[in-house]
Scaffold this motif. Sequence first.
Motif, short mmCIF file in Angstrom:
data_model
loop_
_atom_site.label_atom_id
_atom_site.label_comp_id
_atom_site.label_asym_id
_atom_site.label_seq_id
_atom_site.Cartn_x
_atom_site.Cartn_y
_atom_site.Cartn_z
N GLU A 95 24.57 21.17 -35.28
CA GLU A 95 25.72 21.69 -34.70
C GLU A 95 25.89 21.09 -33.20
O GLU A 95 25.22 21.08 -32.16
CB GLU A 95 25.71 23.48 -34.54
CG GLU A 95 26.79 23.95 -33.77
CD GLU A 95 27.99 24.00 -34.67
OE1 GLU A 95 29.13 24.06 -34.41
OE2 GLU A 95 27.62 24.53 -35.91
N GLY A 96 27.07 20.35 -33.10
CA GLY A 96 27.32 19.99 -31.65
C GLY A 96 27.96 20.78 -30.88
O GLY A 96 28.19 21.82 -30.97
N ASP A 97 27.97 20.35 -29.43
CA ASP A 97 28.54 21.16 -28.50
C ASP A 97 30.07 20.85 -27.98
O ASP A 97 30.54 21.15 -27.16
CB ASP A 97 27.70 21.32 -27.29
CG ASP A 97 27.77 19.95 -26.64
OD1 ASP A 97 28.50 18.88 -26.96
OD2 ASP A 97 26.65 19.97 -25.56
N GLY A 105 31.04 20.81 -35.38
CA GLY A 105 31.09 21.12 -33.90
C GLY A 105 31.07 20.09 -32.80
O GLY A 105 31.15 20.24 -31.79
N GLY A 106 31.18 18.64 -33.28
CA GLY A 106 31.36 17.71 -32.36
C GLY A 106 32.53 17.13 -32.14
O GLY A 106 33.68 17.47 -32.76
N ASN A 165 35.03 18.93 -36.98
CA ASN A 165 34.60 18.00 -35.87
C ASN A 165 35.94 17.30 -35.16
O ASN A 165 36.85 17.09 -35.94
CB ASN A 165 33.79 16.71 -36.15
CG ASN A 165 32.42 17.29 -36.57
OD1 ASN A 165 31.50 17.73 -35.99
ND2 ASN A 165 32.24 17.29 -37.85
N THR A 217 31.25 18.16 -27.18
CA THR A 217 31.29 16.96 -26.35
C THR A 217 31.05 15.48 -26.67
O THR A 217 31.13 14.60 -25.80
CB THR A 217 30.20 17.40 -24.94
OG1 THR A 217 29.10 17.31 -25.32
CG2 THR A 217 30.83 18.63 -24.37
#
Length: 177
Positions: free
Chosen positions: A17-19, A41-42, A63, A21
């Motif tokens: 899971e990306g934040d 999530g990116g 994303n 950013t």
Amino acid sequence: AKTLYIEGSGVGATVLEGDGTGTVLSVQGAGLNLAHLTLSGGTQGLALSGVVGSISTVEIRDNEGADAGGGIGISNSSDMNISNITVDGNAAENGGGIHLDSTSKAELTDCWIGNNEATESGGGIYANGNLVVDGTTIQENSAGSDGGGVYATGSSPHVLSSAFWGNTANGNGGGFA
């Protein structure tokens, strides 16, 4: 070159899971075997630069914010065999789902590319390189300009036994341009 093996315990069970950013997973100048996980999530799910390998049973979803390839960006002489993946709900300027540059190759087999959006071209897939699509559904993608489902430029893609449903473009080629 080394080969990176990443195998999760299943789509939805292993989640990178990306934040929001940056790119969730970026691989450069290596071999890659990626299987059984979710990337989300990116600004971009997966960036492949100079990569030869395979992606199987992977979900790349939600994303957004990349210039090229919200779900997957394939560039710099990459050569990928991609099977049984879901690319869902991603967004980018070009290639909301997948972006393939002019130097690279990708073969998609038994995939589902849906609900992706490009502000410019290639809602589902933007292909400038050598693209093969086989047994794949490209559904409900949209483009601000051309190629809601697929935007192919530079070389002719090979499309076999695939379905295009409900793709839209504000310019040319709702399904395919």
